[in-house]
Write a protein that holds these residues in place. Structure first.
Motif, PDB file in Angstrom:
ATOM      1  N   LYS A 291      -4.055  36.534  91.231  1.00 36.35           N
ATOM      2  CA  LYS A 291      -5.105  36.705  92.205  1.00 36.35           C
ATOM      3  C   LYS A 291      -6.121  35.852  91.383  1.00 36.35           C
ATOM      4  N   ASN A 292      -6.350  35.821  90.053  1.00 35.88           N
ATOM      5  CA  ASN A 292      -7.358  35.149  89.561  1.00 35.88           C
ATOM      6  C   ASN A 292      -6.884  34.251  88.414  1.00 35.88           C
ATOM      7  N   ALA A 293      -5.474  33.889  88.373  1.00 32.65           N
ATOM      8  CA  ALA A 293      -5.066  32.684  87.308  1.00 32.65           C
ATOM      9  C   ALA A 293      -3.882  31.923  87.889  1.00 32.65           C
ATOM     10  N   ALA A 294      -3.431  30.987  87.376  1.00 37.87           N
ATOM     11  CA  ALA A 294      -2.356  30.348  87.686  1.00 37.87           C
ATOM     12  C   ALA A 294      -1.569  29.675  86.332  1.00 37.87           C
TER      13      ALA A 294
ATOM     14  N   GLU B 187       2.618  41.594  78.457  1.00 36.05           N
ATOM     15  CA  GLU B 187       2.792  41.967  79.810  1.00 36.05           C
ATOM     16  C   GLU B 187       2.126  43.441  79.947  1.00 36.05           C
ATOM     17  N   LEU B 188       1.431  43.697  80.887  1.00 35.19           N
ATOM     18  CA  LEU B 188       0.767  45.137  81.285  1.00 35.19           C
ATOM     19  C   LEU B 188       1.609  45.703  82.252  1.00 35.19           C
TER      20      LEU B 188
ATOM     21  N   SER C  18       5.813  39.186  90.825  1.00 42.60           N
ATOM     22  CA  SER C  18       4.860  39.948  91.781  1.00 42.60           C
ATOM     23  C   SER C  18       3.422  39.276  91.620  1.00 42.60           C
ATOM     24  N   SER C  19       2.640  39.701  92.663  1.00 43.30           N
ATOM     25  CA  SER C  19       1.285  39.308  92.665  1.00 43.30           C
ATOM     26  C   SER C  19       0.636  40.402  92.050  1.00 43.30           C
ATOM     27  N   GLU C  20       1.167  41.587  91.718  1.00 47.78           N
ATOM     28  CA  GLU C  20       0.451  42.692  91.264  1.00 47.78           C
ATOM     29  C   GLU C  20       0.631  42.944  89.725  1.00 47.78           C
ATOM     30  N   ASN C  21       1.578  41.918  89.182  1.00 46.42           N
ATOM     31  CA  ASN C  21       2.016  42.103  87.697  1.00 46.42           C
ATOM     32  C   ASN C  21       0.810  41.421  87.048  1.00 46.42           C
TER      33      ASN C  21
END
Length: 85
Positions: free
Chosen positions: A46-49, A75-76, A26-29
């Motif tokens: 959003k800020n890393a790949a 993981e958070l 997910s993009s929220e993880n």
């Protein structure tokens, strides 16, 4: 002794790939990566790949030339992170 060593290597390989799968779900993880001795950085899609260099996976910040090895990040989940020193 060899059997114990094989179990340790196998479990390490399984845990190392969990962070990449969690990041891609997910993009929220978010993942927490260590930048220096006392500083950490929170990364998300959003800020890393994720980049693969010589068959190793790294998190690369999109706006900076900074790479984090995926095995050095944790993981958070929705809870407050507890960092033990």
């Amino acid at each position: 002794m060899r059997f114990l060593f094989l179990i340790c290597i196998t479990s390490l390989a399984l845990f190392a790939s969990d962070t990449v799968e969690f990041f891609n779900k997910s993009s929220e993880n978010k993942v927490l990566c260590r930048v220096g001795q006392y500083s950490y950085k929170v990364l998300s899609q959003k800020n890393a790949a994720i980049e693969s260099i010589h068959e190793h996976h790294f998190f690369k910040l999109k706006d900076e030339n900074l790479y984090f090895l995926t095995t050095g990040c944790q993981e958070l989940d929705g809870q407050k992170p507890h960092i033990l020193f």
